[in-house]
Design an enzyme around this catalytic site. Structure first.
Site, PDB file in Angstrom:
ATOM      1  N   TYR A  27      -4.868   4.029   6.143  1.00 27.73           N
ATOM      2  CA  TYR A  27      -5.334   2.966   6.885  1.00 27.73           C
ATOM      3  C   TYR A  27      -6.607   3.623   7.486  1.00 27.73           C
ATOM      4  CZ  TYR A  27      -0.934   0.715   6.863  1.00 27.73           C
ATOM      5  OH  TYR A  27       0.388   0.141   6.519  1.00 27.73           O
ATOM      6  N   LYS A  82       0.876  -1.237  -0.006  1.00 28.30           N
ATOM      7  CA  LYS A  82      -0.045  -0.061   0.016  1.00 28.30           C
ATOM      8  C   LYS A  82       0.941   1.221   0.010  1.00 28.30           C
ATOM      9  CE  LYS A  82       0.869   1.806   3.119  1.00 28.30           C
ATOM     10  NZ  LYS A  82       1.941   2.555   4.092  1.00 28.30           N
TER      11      LYS A  82
END
Ligand code: NDP
Length: 371
Positions: A226, A140
């Site tokens: 996140y 990510k």
């Protein structure tokens, strides 16, 4: 994957299935015991980019994994090739650099390529890996923007290879519990939510994380993702619109990238959640209020221990090695040809939100449609 590894597991499954119908309980148990003593089938993973995360978390997790192992490395630093091959007993034929990487195509030891590079290189190496016939895990944030994510997904589909994003929290018990609480409305519908993630950047002022061309953005891309994920997987919904604003207390250090960003996400049904990301604040929480109570995690997103509570009691779950769980799950998905719970499409959804946040920042905090 070599054929002996392949054989042992198939033999185990076949013998186990046969035993239930055709053998006595005693002989079935001894057949199972004999078979389970055989080596477990493991897929070979090659890590691309031997930086902090690959060396600090992924390689150690692969030493504990049950369904995959560290079979190869791809690095631009020759001294790391020497060091890693000694430390992890990696054969010379499984070591590549960024130029000869495509030769990995001819290497049957490597089943999965794990891209752990600066963000701007994710797209190129994901596509090259798929074209070399390898399944891919990409770290990510998936890419610099949603359009690049779409190209990566298309390239993996075309090559008939699976693509997964390094979203380890989908395998972490506390985070899985907030998914259950929110998505199944255990305490009723969520009425408000706030998520924050960030850290106080004290690293090299010349690092790739602070360069727009390599990182795409700052705290939002690296940490905010996140908090965005947290809102999406807790509500189980996709946000429709977002608006955002930012603060910069250190414009010199964060010349090229965002420092602290605040946003509101508007979900179907009218729920609006708040979120924030930072390279200048130590945040890491997820807080939800629902019709009949509330729940929260803090720390919520790291891998040094997750903690949480509900308004009606604690959230007691084990701490696990998230990277091991994530990689073992993907290896099993590849072995059994079943979809991963964190496919490229999941990375794309986050990047659509992030793209819209940057558009909002450019448009004086206006509401922007996502996607
Ligand atoms: P590092 O800077 O520590 O490592 C990146 C590595 O990439 C370098 O060591 C280098 O490896 C290689 N590299 C190739 N080209 C470049 C370049 N131009 N500039 C810098 N490095 C280059 O980064 P991290 O390991 O912290 O992050 C890598 C990826 O992992 C990022 O996408 C990040 O977001 C993600 N990450 C995910 C985490 C998670 O919890 N899921 C946690 C931390 C990071 P070499 O010398 O071998 O060529």
């Amino acid at each position: 994957m070599n054929s002996s590894k392949k054989f042992s597991r198939r033999a185990f499954i076949r013998t186990g299935a046969l035993g239930v119908g055709a053998l006595s309980l005693g002989s079935t148990l001894s057949a199972l015991a004999a078979c389970s003593a055989q080596p477990q089938k493991k897929l070979g993973i090659a890590l691309v980019g031997l930086g902090g995360y690959a060396g600090g978390q992924l390689a150690p997790a692969l030493q504990q994994a049950q369904y995959c192992y560290l079979a190869g490395i791809v690095t631009g630093t020759p001294s790391k090739a020497v060091e890693w091959s000694k430390k992890y007993n990696i054969s010379q034929k499984n070591i590549y650099n960024y130029q000869n990487f495509d030769e990995i195509k001819n290497n049957p030891d490597i089943d999965i390529v794990y891209v752990v590079l600066p963000v701007a290189l994710h797209k190129e190496f994901t596509i090259r890996a798929a074209q070399a016939g390898k399944h891919v895990i990409c770290e990510k944030p998936m890419a610099l923007n949603a359009r690049d994510c779409e190209e990566m997904i298309a390239a993996c589909k075309k090559a008939n290879r699976m693509l997964s994003i390094g979203y380890r929290l989908h395998f972490e018990p506390h985070n899985m519990e907030v998914m259950r609480l929110g998505q199944q409305k255990v305490l009723g519908k969520i009425t408000s939510m706030d998520n924050g993630n960030g850290f106080k950047y004290g690293g090299d002022p010349n690092a790739w994380r602070l360069k727009k061309a390599l990182a795409g953005g700052g705290g939002l891309m690296d940490m905010g993702i996140y908090a965005i994920q947290g809102a999406r997987y807790t509500t189980g919904m996709e946000p429709l619109k977002v608006r955002a604003r930012q603060e910069k207390t250190n414009p010199e250090l964060f010349k090229e990238v965002d420092e602290t960003v605040f946003w509101e996400l508007q979900f179907p049904g009218g729920l609006v959640t708040t979120g924030k990301s930072s390279y200048n604040n130590n945040w890491g929480y997820l807080r939800a209020k629902a019709e009949r109570g509330s729940f929260e995690l803090e720390p919520a997103y790291g891998y040094g221990g997750i903690a949480g509570k509900r308004s009606d009691g604690p959230l007691l779950f084990p701490q696990i090695n998230q990277q091991q769980a994530q990689m073992d799950d993907f290896a099993q998905c590849v072995m059994n040809n079943k979809p991963t719970r964190v496919p490229g499409e999941e990375g794309l959804k986050d990047m659509r939100v992030i793209d819209a946040i940057y558009r909002s920042l450019d448009n004086s905090g206006n509401w922007e449609t996502i996607g």
